[in-house]
Design a protein around this motif. Structure first.
Motif, short mmCIF file in Angstrom:
data_model
loop_
_atom_site.label_atom_id
_atom_site.label_comp_id
_atom_site.label_asym_id
_atom_site.label_seq_id
_atom_site.Cartn_x
_atom_site.Cartn_y
_atom_site.Cartn_z
N TRP A 184 -2.93 -2.92 0.73
CA TRP A 184 -2.79 -1.36 0.98
C TRP A 184 -1.27 -1.30 1.01
N TYR A 185 -0.99 -0.26 0.42
CA TYR A 185 0.52 0.32 0.17
C TYR A 185 0.30 1.84 0.69
N ARG A 186 1.66 2.16 0.93
CA ARG A 186 1.44 3.82 1.34
C ARG A 186 2.93 4.40 0.89
N GLN A 187 3.03 5.66 0.56
CA GLN A 187 4.25 6.17 0.08
C GLN A 187 4.16 7.66 0.80
N THR A 188 5.44 8.07 1.13
CA THR A 188 5.61 9.39 1.53
C THR A 188 6.78 10.03 0.53
#
Length: 113
Positions: A34-38
């Motif tokens: 899992w990765y995340r981005q704002t």
């Protein structure tokens, strides 16, 4: 054809929990993660897990998030506890075989203060 279907995002209050799921098809998954981005920031690692169960976490989520996988279902999960407003982001599933990796469509997680 490889498909990744994510689910489980949503809105939660700070201190709450959410569980994300990502079901993969058309691929023999070696590493799932899992990765995340704002907005305005680069996509960042949250957690990964190998087929044998070895895990890796970003320092910011250690002790709060748990990644797991079901090899029979070719599915990876992310249990997120003690959520903070700074965890707000679009979360992306990533699955790699021996040759390349693939991305899910992303699911929004919003943590209100």
């Amino acid at each position: 054809q490889v498909q990744l279907v994510e689910s489980g995002g949503g809105l939660v209050q700070a201190g709450g929990s959410l569980k994300l799921s990502c079901a993969a098809s058309g691929i023999i998954s070696r590493i799932m993660g899992w990765y995340r981005q704002t907005p305005g920031k680069q996509r960042e690692l949250v957690a990964t897990i190998t087929r044998g169960g070895t895990t890796n976490y970003a320092d910011s989520v250690k002790g709060r998030f748990t990644i797991s996988r079901d090899n029979g279902r070719n599915t990876v999960y992310l249990q997120m506890n003690s959520l903070k407003p700074e965890d707000t982001a679009v979360y992306y599933c990533n699955v790699a075989d021996n040759w390349r990796d693939y991305w899910g469509q992303g699911t929004q997680v919003t943590v209100s203060s």
